[in-house]
Design a protein around this motif. Structure first.
Motif, PDB file in Angstrom:
ATOM      1  N   LYS A  17      45.799 -42.354 104.678  1.00  0.00           N
ATOM      2  CA  LYS A  17      45.346 -41.181 103.930  1.00  0.00           C
ATOM      3  C   LYS A  17      44.046 -40.680 104.544  1.00  0.00           C
ATOM      4  CE  LYS A  17      48.361 -40.791 100.526  1.00  0.00           C
ATOM      5  NZ  LYS A  17      49.167 -39.564 100.348  1.00  0.00           N
ATOM      6  N   GLY A  18      43.889 -39.368 104.591  1.00  0.00           N
ATOM      7  CA  GLY A  18      42.655 -38.796 105.151  1.00  0.00           C
ATOM      8  C   GLY A  18      42.701 -38.772 106.661  1.00  0.00           C
ATOM      9  N   THR A  19      42.310 -39.866 107.288  1.00  0.00           N
ATOM     10  CA  THR A  19      42.319 -39.949 108.765  1.00  0.00           C
ATOM     11  C   THR A  19      43.687 -40.421 109.227  1.00  0.00           C
ATOM     12  OG1 THR A  19      41.404 -42.184 108.634  1.00  0.00           O
ATOM     13  CG2 THR A  19      39.845 -40.370 108.952  1.00  0.00           C
ATOM     14  N   VAL A  20      44.676 -39.584 109.045  1.00  0.00           N
ATOM     15  CA  VAL A  20      46.068 -39.945 109.320  1.00  0.00           C
ATOM     16  C   VAL A  20      46.264 -40.308 110.784  1.00  0.00           C
ATOM     17  CG1 VAL A  20      48.416 -39.060 109.445  1.00  0.00           C
ATOM     18  CG2 VAL A  20      47.019 -38.594 107.451  1.00  0.00           C
ATOM     19  N   GLY A  21      46.863 -41.483 111.008  1.00  0.00           N
ATOM     20  CA  GLY A  21      47.231 -41.872 112.355  1.00  0.00           C
ATOM     21  C   GLY A  21      46.113 -42.407 113.214  1.00  0.00           C
ATOM     22  N   ALA A  22      44.867 -42.386 112.715  1.00  0.00           N
ATOM     23  CA  ALA A  22      43.766 -42.954 113.494  1.00  0.00           C
ATOM     24  C   ALA A  22      43.980 -44.460 113.616  1.00  0.00           C
ATOM     25  CB  ALA A  22      42.436 -42.661 112.816  1.00  0.00           C
ATOM     26  N   VAL A  23      43.853 -44.992 114.828  1.00  0.00           N
ATOM     27  CA  VAL A  23      44.140 -46.400 115.083  1.00  0.00           C
ATOM     28  C   VAL A  23      42.858 -47.115 115.473  1.00  0.00           C
ATOM     29  CG1 VAL A  23      45.563 -48.025 116.378  1.00  0.00           C
ATOM     30  CG2 VAL A  23      46.436 -45.738 115.893  1.00  0.00           C
ATOM     31  N   HIS A  24      42.571 -48.203 114.777  1.00  0.00           N
ATOM     32  CA  HIS A  24      41.365 -48.985 115.062  1.00  0.00           C
ATOM     33  C   HIS A  24      41.762 -50.426 115.317  1.00  0.00           C
ATOM     34  CE1 HIS A  24      37.234 -50.366 114.928  1.00  0.00           C
ATOM     35  NE2 HIS A  24      37.576 -51.274 114.031  1.00  0.00           N
ATOM     36  N   PHE A  25      41.139 -51.043 116.307  1.00  0.00           N
ATOM     37  CA  PHE A  25      41.383 -52.451 116.621  1.00  0.00           C
ATOM     38  C   PHE A  25      40.176 -53.266 116.167  1.00  0.00           C
ATOM     39  CE2 PHE A  25      41.007 -56.088 119.531  1.00  0.00           C
ATOM     40  CZ  PHE A  25      42.237 -56.705 119.318  1.00  0.00           C
ATOM     41  N   SER A  26      40.386 -54.154 115.210  1.00  0.00           N
ATOM     42  CA  SER A  26      39.310 -55.002 114.712  1.00  0.00           C
ATOM     43  C   SER A  26      39.418 -56.371 115.350  1.00  0.00           C
ATOM     44  CB  SER A  26      39.386 -55.128 113.184  1.00  0.00           C
ATOM     45  OG  SER A  26      38.429 -56.074 112.716  1.00  0.00           O
ATOM     46  N   THR A  27      38.341 -56.821 115.962  1.00  0.00           N
ATOM     47  CA  THR A  27      38.340 -58.144 116.591  1.00  0.00           C
ATOM     48  C   THR A  27      38.011 -59.247 115.609  1.00  0.00           C
ATOM     49  OG1 THR A  27      36.023 -57.870 117.217  1.00  0.00           O
ATOM     50  CG2 THR A  27      37.686 -57.165 118.819  1.00  0.00           C
ATOM     51  N   GLU A  28      37.520 -58.890 114.426  1.00  0.00           N
ATOM     52  CA  GLU A  28      37.075 -59.864 113.438  1.00  0.00           C
ATOM     53  C   GLU A  28      37.931 -59.789 112.178  1.00  0.00           C
ATOM     54  OE1 GLU A  28      34.734 -61.983 114.117  1.00  0.00           O
ATOM     55  OE2 GLU A  28      34.139 -61.067 116.035  1.00  0.00           O
ATOM     56  N   PRO A  29      37.940 -60.838 111.353  1.00  0.00           N
ATOM     57  CA  PRO A  29      38.583 -60.753 110.041  1.00  0.00           C
ATOM     58  C   PRO A  29      38.010 -59.567 109.265  1.00  0.00           C
ATOM     59  CG  PRO A  29      37.994 -63.020 110.527  1.00  0.00           C
ATOM     60  CD  PRO A  29      37.370 -62.182 111.604  1.00  0.00           C
ATOM     61  N   CYS A  30      38.862 -58.860 108.522  1.00  0.00           N
ATOM     62  CA  CYS A  30      38.388 -57.647 107.859  1.00  0.00           C
ATOM     63  C   CYS A  30      39.090 -57.451 106.514  1.00  0.00           C
ATOM     64  CB  CYS A  30      38.587 -56.429 108.760  1.00  0.00           C
ATOM     65  SG  CYS A  30      40.291 -56.163 109.275  1.00  0.00           S
ATOM     66  N   TRP A  31      38.625 -56.420 105.797  1.00  0.00           N
ATOM     67  CA  TRP A  31      39.098 -56.108 104.452  1.00  0.00           C
ATOM     68  C   TRP A  31      39.688 -54.686 104.448  1.00  0.00           C
ATOM     69  CZ3 TRP A  31      34.999 -59.032 105.683  1.00  0.00           C
ATOM     70  CH2 TRP A  31      34.787 -60.227 104.999  1.00  0.00           C
ATOM     71  N   PRO A  32      40.883 -54.453 104.959  1.00  0.00           N
ATOM     72  CA  PRO A  32      41.453 -53.112 104.941  1.00  0.00           C
ATOM     73  C   PRO A  32      41.631 -52.594 103.514  1.00  0.00           C
ATOM     74  CG  PRO A  32      42.683 -54.547 106.427  1.00  0.00           C
ATOM     75  CD  PRO A  32      41.763 -55.417 105.632  1.00  0.00           C
ATOM     76  N   ILE A  33      41.313 -51.315 103.304  1.00  0.00           N
ATOM     77  CA  ILE A  33      41.468 -50.723 101.977  1.00  0.00           C
ATOM     78  C   ILE A  33      42.853 -50.096 101.849  1.00  0.00           C
ATOM     79  CG2 ILE A  33      38.996 -50.329 101.692  1.00  0.00           C
ATOM     80  CD1 ILE A  33      39.417 -47.446 102.490  1.00  0.00           C
ATOM     81  N   ASP A  34      43.158 -49.572 100.638  1.00  0.00           N
ATOM     82  CA  ASP A  34      44.530 -49.125 100.379  1.00  0.00           C
ATOM     83  C   ASP A  34      44.854 -47.764 100.990  1.00  0.00           C
ATOM     84  OD1 ASP A  34      43.077 -47.491  98.763  1.00  0.00           O
ATOM     85  OD2 ASP A  34      44.066 -48.043  96.884  1.00  0.00           O
ATOM     86  N   THR A  35      43.925 -47.171 101.725  1.00  0.00           N
ATOM     87  CA  THR A  35      44.230 -45.896 102.399  1.00  0.00           C
ATOM     88  C   THR A  35      44.624 -46.119 103.856  1.00  0.00           C
ATOM     89  OG1 THR A  35      41.903 -45.572 102.968  1.00  0.00           O
ATOM     90  CG2 THR A  35      42.690 -44.581 100.896  1.00  0.00           C
ATOM     91  N   VAL A  36      44.874 -47.384 104.232  1.00  0.00           N
ATOM     92  CA  VAL A  36      45.268 -47.696 105.605  1.00  0.00           C
ATOM     93  C   VAL A  36      46.448 -48.656 105.593  1.00  0.00           C
ATOM     94  CG1 VAL A  36      42.919 -47.399 106.465  1.00  0.00           C
ATOM     95  CG2 VAL A  36      43.717 -49.696 105.855  1.00  0.00           C
ATOM     96  N   TYR A  37      47.149 -48.715 106.727  1.00  0.00           N
ATOM     97  CA  TYR A  37      48.087 -49.787 107.027  1.00  0.00           C
ATOM     98  C   TYR A  37      47.373 -50.770 107.948  1.00  0.00           C
ATOM     99  CZ  TYR A  37      51.670 -46.396 105.563  1.00  0.00           C
ATOM    100  OH  TYR A  37      52.415 -45.492 104.876  1.00  0.00           O
ATOM    101  N   PHE A  38      47.815 -52.037 107.921  1.00  0.00           N
ATOM    102  CA  PHE A  38      47.229 -52.972 108.882  1.00  0.00           C
ATOM    103  C   PHE A  38      48.282 -53.989 109.302  1.00  0.00           C
ATOM    104  CE2 PHE A  38      46.628 -55.258 104.916  1.00  0.00           C
ATOM    105  CZ  PHE A  38      46.795 -56.596 105.252  1.00  0.00           C
TER     106      PHE A  38
END
Length: 371
Positions: A17-38
């Motif tokens: 939602k919002g930033t549709v299709g933006a792809v981010h690579f996290s190298t560390e453990p993280c807390w994705p929110i409900d507006t993203v897929y992971f």
């Protein structure tokens, strides 16, 4: 509060939602929110490979929403892609990152050029209003053996000027008044959609010296509660963005957050526009320390302009225009190269993920499926 992260290590984050299709690579453990897929991927798969693969798919084109941009899980999972074997993934990632590193270096160099051009432009304007850009009238007169009529020196507290120059307050050089508008076009539908441009502070800020573009217009009703300033009027903002300047190319109205300066001499107006541009920081000091900085008309009425003789003004304006024209050409080329760099980035991805192998379509969805 979530104490434990949702991912245990590297993960791909995809805007839903919002930033549709933006792809981010996290190298560390993280807390994705409900507006993203992971996704943390599968054992033996290279997540960076899938990051670049998703970048190549331009997922924003899957947005079908009309209000808040959104990426549907069904649309996302319907994509068919080819997945390279793990060994090939490593090779592809290494080559993509090598090419991207070269592009990043080129982009950084281009941005440094843009920053240097900005500083150069400021230096040209500063030299222009300090009498250092072209030979002064006094210098030319001495070379020609002519006498120059002396100018009465100012008070000792005012900085000295080049020979032949004088300090002049803006009201002495022309009309200086605030714009007039009881309402903005958005406040009353009757003000909309007429033939009279309505200039706002943002239009002045984007003008780069000459105001050609505007987003609002006044009708006859709007004009009756405003004022139509002629082409050649210098607009000076006094609210939000202090001392942004631009000269009207066509007759226009503007609100009281803009001051208009109108002189009979277009060259003098241009010179004053140069001077105001170099004085923005000094004028901002007169603004009270509030959330939105403003200055008033009285501040501008007390501004003293270092004014050269008219012939020298002509030469200064012509020389500034010459320098700024070169700057615009170089800036245009830099911007074109920045766009070209982004196009090359997409071309690298397109080539890296061209369909050269054969794998099942379902493997791609499984590898990057939303959690």
């Amino acid at each position: 509060v979530h104490v434990q992260p949702l991912t245990n290590g590297p993960a791909l984050i995809v805007g839903r939602k919002g930033t549709v299709g933006a792809v981010h690579f996290s190298t560390e453990p993280c807390w994705p929110i409900d507006t993203v897929y992971f996704s943390e991927g599968e054992q033996g798969q290279n997540l960076r490979y899938f990051k670049y693969l998703l970048d190549s798919l331009n997922l924003v084109q899957l947005d079908k929403s009309t209000a808040i941009p959104g990426l549907s899980r069904d649309d996302y999972n319907a994509l068919n892609v080819r997945i390279a074997p793990p060994v090939e993934q490593e090779r592809i990632v290494a080559e993509v990152e090598k090419q991207f590193s070269r592009l990043d270096e080129a982009v950084a160099n281009l941005k440094r050029v843009k920053a240097n051009l900005k500083r150069y432009k400021a230096a040209v304007l500063k030299a222009a209003v300090e009498g250092r850009l072209v030979p002064t009238e006094a210098e030319l007169a001495r070379c020609d053996g002519r006498d120059v009529e002396p100018v009465i020196p100012p008070a000792a507290t005012i900085p000295a000027l080049p020979s032949g120059w004088e300090w002049a307050a803006l009201p002495r050089l022309g009309e200086l008044n605030r714009g007039k508008s009881k309402h903005r076009p958005r406040d009353d539908i009757q003000l909309y959609g007429g033939p009279y441009p309505f200039i706002q502070t943002g239009d002045v800020r984007r003008s780069d010296g000459t105001i050609c573009d505007f987003s609002q217009t006044y009708s006859e009703v709007g004009l009756r509660q405003s004022r139509l300033w002629p082409a050649g009027t210098l607009c000076i903002t006094i609210a939000a963005n202090i001392a942004e300047t631009g000269i009207l190319r066509t007759p226009a109205c503007f609100p009281d957050s803009i001051v208009g300066f109108l002189s009979d001499n277009a060259t003098t107006t241009r010179f004053i526009e140069f001077f105001i541009r170099t004085s923005r920081e000094k004028l901002e000091r007169f603004a009270p320390a509030t959330a939105q900085k403003n200055i008033n008309l009285a501040v501008l009425r007390n501004v003293l302009v270092p004014l050269p003789p008219l012939g020298e003004q002509h030469r200064i304006v012509a020389e500034v225009d010459r320098h700024l024209s070169i700057v615009r050409e170089v800036e245009s080329e830099v911007d074109a190269n920045l766009k070209r760099a982004e196009t090359l980035r997409q071309a690298v991805l397109a080539r890296a993920f061209a369909p050269t192998g054969t794998t099942g379509a379902g493997q791609s969805e499984q590898a990057v499926a939303p959690a």
